[in-house]
Write an enzyme that holds these catalytic residues in place. Structure first.
Site, mmCIF file in Angstrom:
data_model
loop_
_atom_site.group_PDB
_atom_site.id
_atom_site.type_symbol
_atom_site.label_atom_id
_atom_site.label_comp_id
_atom_site.label_asym_id
_atom_site.label_seq_id
_atom_site.Cartn_x
_atom_site.Cartn_y
_atom_site.Cartn_z
ATOM 1 N N THR A 195 -15.606 41.824 69.117
ATOM 2 C CA THR A 195 -14.662 41.524 68.042
ATOM 3 C C THR A 195 -13.866 42.768 67.681
ATOM 4 O O THR A 195 -14.399 43.890 67.671
ATOM 5 C CB THR A 195 -15.389 41.000 66.797
ATOM 6 N N SER A 226 -19.212 43.824 57.821
ATOM 7 C CA SER A 226 -20.142 42.766 57.427
ATOM 8 C C SER A 226 -21.370 42.886 58.304
ATOM 9 O O SER A 226 -21.373 43.594 59.317
ATOM 10 C CB SER A 226 -19.509 41.373 57.601
ATOM 11 N N TYR A 230 -22.397 40.606 60.192
ATOM 12 C CA TYR A 230 -21.975 40.050 61.476
ATOM 13 C C TYR A 230 -21.312 41.113 62.341
ATOM 14 O O TYR A 230 -21.665 41.301 63.509
ATOM 15 C CB TYR A 230 -21.011 38.878 61.254
ATOM 16 N N HIS A 231 -20.324 41.810 61.778
ATOM 17 C CA HIS A 231 -19.620 42.831 62.560
ATOM 18 C C HIS A 231 -20.566 43.955 62.989
ATOM 19 O O HIS A 231 -20.435 44.508 64.079
ATOM 20 C CB HIS A 231 -18.449 43.397 61.752
ATOM 21 N N LYS A 276 -22.343 43.077 66.130
ATOM 22 C CA LYS A 276 -21.494 43.262 67.305
ATOM 23 C C LYS A 276 -21.458 44.730 67.735
ATOM 24 O O LYS A 276 -21.406 45.048 68.927
ATOM 25 C CB LYS A 276 -20.079 42.772 67.004
ATOM 26 N N GLN A 313 -12.255 40.534 70.680
ATOM 27 C CA GLN A 313 -11.280 39.492 70.386
ATOM 28 C C GLN A 313 -10.782 39.568 68.956
ATOM 29 O O GLN A 313 -11.529 39.879 68.035
ATOM 30 C CB GLN A 313 -11.908 38.120 70.649
ATOM 31 N N LEU A 355 -5.262 31.396 60.137
ATOM 32 C CA LEU A 355 -4.131 30.520 60.433
ATOM 33 C C LEU A 355 -4.555 29.061 60.467
ATOM 34 O O LEU A 355 -3.835 28.183 59.959
ATOM 35 C CB LEU A 355 -3.492 30.921 61.765
#
Length: 483
Positions: A233, A268, A270-271, A274, A297, A328
């Protein structure tokens, strides 16, 4: 069923074959009686389909073939083949192939002639049930998705249901399918989800880090030439006040120069998971000679690819809620139902974005141009940069063309992040490999908005506003009570 290693048994799916054209609202597939649900060793329970035979575990291997046509039971060939051997189709294992990016990728690769297997615990569907969420689009069961794909294209995608944190399951899967490439999407992918409470923060780190470690060990033990294509990410980098390079940066310090991994500033749990993944993969490439490509990504938008558009049962999920929905996609759904676009804080947060069609294209390019043994490559996988305010303005303009009254509101930012900052990230390596981007255009926004309008009756407006605060993270598991 396909041949399995001697320590496991194969189980035939006994449910009847449902034609691809059957309406979605009749799709209520449950596991047939030949499956026995057991408690797995995974962090979540009762999700891994297993049986018992003489005290040994049984791997459930489901394929997309109708029960009237059994899949060949011949042993797999090509176990001594390297990823660069073009004499036979490459065998690609897509971990997390039932998810948003994974499903589109699995179909795309299958359509391109790769031999594809999906490995998934189906836990993403459980998250929706726990939190009271649902995809904007009605999504079919994984079994019926694959039956439909088989019926339309004649191509079989194999299915292994289980948790990659269970190394016994993963080992059996590797020995059964013998992948040349592993595309790893199999992680909890939401920053807000990881910030709900302690249990989900722990789950995210355990699932993501241990799962990836297990994949690395499986490659080392069973398929040393296998190429790992891992979804990273852009969030690993944070928002530094210098240009973001692709994975590495050359610096000079006290008269000496070196090229080092680009500094990480995760925002976070989550990050952070990664970041741990990237470090573990880089180390094993150096220590074991594994070949790996890390695809950092950006934020993905859209729902349709050539393959998912073939039939309603192949439709991909589209999340619009405050936990799993990306910016979006959320804005388009909000505009479609007349809800003000929810800009977090000042709206200057800038990120890289890409179309879901470019996600599958990037993965294919990484597979076709593999890393060398011992190489840890990093590609920044996005096509354009936008701030949240810029996205809101684009959706407002597109919505007005369609006769929608689109308003924008600023809501308190639930995240801890800079709301105005410098952002310039490099993304040249995939372009050099041949990526042909689908850039965000008026016509694409019209398509997204029309798609959201088509399914607007499925929108639960109570799920639109953000409900997870970085500063107020709880210590007890939270679920949404039934209305």
């Amino acid at each position: 069923m396909a041949h399995l290693m001697s320590t496991s048994c194969s189980i035939k799916i006994s449910s009847s074959y449902r034609p691809c054209g059957q309406p979605l609202n009749q799709d209520r597939t449950v596991l047939p009686n030949s499956f026995t649900i057991k408690t797995s060793k995974s962090p979540f329970k009762r999700l891994v389909s297993k049986g018992q035979r003489a005290g040994r575990s049984c791997l459930v291997l489901a394929t997309a073939a109708p029960v009237s046509k059994e899949v060949s039971a011949n042993p797999r060939s090509g176990s001594d083949r390297s990823p660069n051997d073009s004499s036979k189709p490459q065998r690609v294992m897509v971990i997390g192939g039932d998810g948003y990016c994974g499903w589109a990728t699995a179909l795309h690769l299958s359509n391109k002639g790769y031999k594809v297997a999906i490995v998934d615990s189906l836990v993403r569907r459980l998250f929706d049930h726990q939190l009271g969420l649902d995809s904007l689009t009605p999504i079919s069961s994984i079994h019926n998705r694959l039956r439909c794909w088989k019926a339309i294209t004649g191509r079989t995608i194999e299915l292994y249901i289980g948790d990659i944190c269970d190394f016994e399951f993963l080992s059996e899967t590797f020995n059964s399918f013998e992948p040349d490439v592993v595309v790893h999407f199999g992680e909890q992918r939401s920053a807000p989800y990881s910030m709900i409470d302690r249990s989900r923060a722990v789950f995210t780190q355990k699932n993501n880090v241990i799962g990836t470690l297990n994949v690395l060990f499986a490659i080392k033990e069973f398929r040393e030439e296998c190429h790992l294509v891992k979804l990273g990410t852009m969030g690993e980098y944070g928002t530094p006040n210098i240009d973001i390079e692709e994975g590495y940066i050359t610096i000079s310090h006290n008269g000496r120069t070196d090229t080092l991994p680009y500094p990480k500033q995760a925002s976070s749990f989550y990050h952070l998971s990664k970041v741990h993944d990237s470090n573990n993969i880089a180390f094993t490439c150096k220590a074991w000679g594994i070949r790996a490509t890390d695809l950092n990504q950006g934020v993905v938008y859209g729902v349709k690819t050539d393959e998912t558009s073939m039939h309603e049962q192949l439709c991909n999920r589209l999340d619009y809620d405050g936990v799993f929905g990306t910016a979006l996609n959320r804005f388009c759904v909000q505009a479609a139902v007349g809800h003000p676009l929810t800009v977090y804080g000042k709206g200057g947060q800038t990120r890289g974005y890409l179309d879901i069609r470019d996600t599958v294209q990037c993965v294919e390019l990484a597979i076709a141009n593999p890393a060398k043994p011992g190489e840890f490559r990093v590609f920044n996988q996005f096509t354009e940069q936008f701030s949240v305010n810029e996205l809101a303005a684009l959706v407002t303009k597109a919505g007005q063309k369609l006769g929608l009254d689109v308003q924008t509101i600023s809501v308190p930012n639930p995240r801890v992040e800079a709301e105005e900052h410098y952002y310039n990230a490099k993304h040249t390596k995939l372009i050099e490999l041949g990526l042909k981007p689908h850039l965000l255009s008026d016509s694409l926004l019209d398509s997204l908005l029309n798609f959201a309008i088509e399914f607007k009756d499925r929108v639960d407006t109570k799920q639109i506003m953000p409900s997870v605060s970085w500063k107020k993270i709880g210590v007890k598991p939270q679920t949404v009570p039934a209305n």
